[in-house]
Design a protein around this motif. Structure first.
Motif, PDB file in Angstrom:
ATOM      1  N   ARG A  48      58.900  26.959  50.489  1.00 36.80           N
ATOM      2  CA  ARG A  48      58.438  27.265  49.127  1.00 36.80           C
ATOM      3  C   ARG A  48      57.153  28.091  49.201  1.00 36.80           C
ATOM      4  N   ARG A  84      61.688  31.532  50.464  1.00 33.90           N
ATOM      5  CA  ARG A  84      62.036  31.840  49.081  1.00 33.90           C
ATOM      6  C   ARG A  84      60.943  32.711  48.486  1.00 33.90           C
ATOM      7  N   ASN A 205      68.017  20.462  41.948  1.00 32.85           N
ATOM      8  CA  ASN A 205      67.013  19.926  41.010  1.00 32.85           C
ATOM      9  C   ASN A 205      67.072  20.686  39.686  1.00 32.85           C
TER      10      ASN A 205
HETATM   11  C1  PEP Z   1      65.800  23.130  43.185  1.00 27.92           C
HETATM   12  O1  PEP Z   1      65.625  23.568  42.045  1.00 27.92           O
HETATM   13  O2  PEP Z   1      66.670  22.303  43.473  1.00 27.92           O
HETATM   14  C2  PEP Z   1      64.962  23.592  44.306  1.00 27.92           C
HETATM   15  C3  PEP Z   1      65.286  23.318  45.559  1.00 27.92           C
HETATM   16  O3  PEP Z   1      63.843  24.292  44.035  1.00 27.92           O
HETATM   17  P1  PEP Z   1      62.527  23.677  43.346  1.00 27.92           P
HETATM   18  O4  PEP Z   1      62.644  22.181  43.421  1.00 27.92           O
HETATM   19  O5  PEP Z   1      61.389  24.242  44.132  1.00 27.92           O
HETATM   20  O6  PEP Z   1      62.617  24.230  41.959  1.00 27.92           O
END
Ligand code: PEP
Ligand code: MG
Length: 324
Positions: A48, A84, A205
């Protein structure tokens, strides 16, 4: 128990009947690296990049970013590291780049911000490419994609950054590029997206939040946020089939990938890679090593026949008890 799990570190992540399931890790800080390697991570499925940005008082320069990314790439080399591109907005605000909106989760976030500010995107991609010189373990992943034009535009910018660096004499290669599937529209266009890139990775998520219209951080509706919801599971399955129909690998990097019971379903669906927080790695591996892949399909089909998240949960719980 912890000691028992540690013994699994160097054992392969495979089922009793020999099905391999690569386990990758989610990172954001250098502090995550040692623990991840200690726990046998086979790669980074989600780095991230917004985390180092959040810890500063201004945008890190290209050179600062290059140094941060290189440290991460070196630490894992030759294992792959999936970086990312900046995913700010939503619940993640940079103090030096305020975004004020009524509905931040439906607003300016992820790829939308960086395509509107190509200078931010280009600097970041240039820094990633420079950081990968001589290592070749970089992969780049695009967050919050909701249509194919965003992918085409981002690919063009990556290509531009690459061409410029080659012209300047950098010995870099074009890395594999992937798209996150975390907006419902991306589920329904997964084939068109997969066709354009090298891999897909499901962000369960956000995908759960958007499919169920439940803010992932709102405690008042937390009871409604459930990744075992049959609608979510159907989507997860659809994404695998779409990616594979295009001959592309697909992973999952949301919290669900670190849930040992859910992993049984994800394996049966055909996910090629699971990426999770380092503290889930060994527990997930323990479950994988205790089950038979040829029995998981029946479990997947039985969960596909029930109508509620609670029933799915009950089926998974029963299987977990049987596995021991
Ligand atoms: C998600 O959205 O599942 C993800 C892996 O990214 P983040 O939790 O950083 O939004
Ligand atoms: Mg997300």
């Amino acid at each position: 128990l912890t000691q028992g799990l540690e013994a699994l570190r160097d054992l392969p992540s495979e089922t009793l009947d020999g099905h391999r399931m690569p386990l990758w890790v989610n990172t954001g800080l250098m502090a995550d690296v040692a623990r991840s390697l200690d726990r046998g991570a086979e790669g980074v499925g989600l780095y991230r990049t917004e985390i180092p940005f959040l810890l500063r008082e201004r945008f890190p320069s290209e050179e600062e970013q290059r140094a941060i990314y290189r440290e991460q790439l070196i630490a894992f080399a030759p294992l792959p590291v999936t970086m990312r591109t900046l995913d700010i907005g939503g619940d993640k605000a940079l103090p030096y780049f305020p975004i004020e909106e009524e509905n931040p989760f439906l607003g300016w976030r992820g790829i939308r911000v960086t395509l509107d500010h190509p200078e931010i995107f280009l600097v970041q991609v240039r820094a990633m490419l420079k950081a990968s010189e001589g290592l070749n373990n970089l992969r780049i992943m695009l967050p919050m994609i909701s249509n194919v034009q965003e992918v085409d535009e981002a690919l063009e910018l990556v290509r531009r950054a690459y061409d410029e660096l080659v012209e300047d004499g950098w010995d870099v290669t074009l890395p594999p590029i992937g798209v996150m599937v975390e907006v419902p529209a991306a589920v329904y266009q997964a084939r068109q997206l997969a066709r354009r890139v090298d891999f897909l990775s499901v962000g369960s998520n956000d995908l759960t939040q958007y499919l169920l219209a439940v803010d992932r951080n709102n405690t008042r509706v937390a009871d409604l946020y459930h990744a075992y919801h049959p609608a979510v599971l159907n989507s997860l399955r659809q994404v695998v089939d779409a990616a594979h129909a295009e001959g592309k690998p697909v992973g999952i990097c949301g919290e669900l990938a670190g849930d040992p019971a859910a992993v049984l379903l994800l394996m049966a669906m055909g996910y090629d890679m699971l990426s999770m927080n380092d503290n889930s790695l060994l527990r997930v591996k323990a479950v994988i090593r205790s089950c038979r892949y040829d029995e998981l399909h029946a479990l997947l089909e039985s969960t596909a026949l029930v109508d509620t998240a609670d029933e799915v949960k009950a089926l998974l719980r029963k299987t977990m008890t049987d596995i021991g």
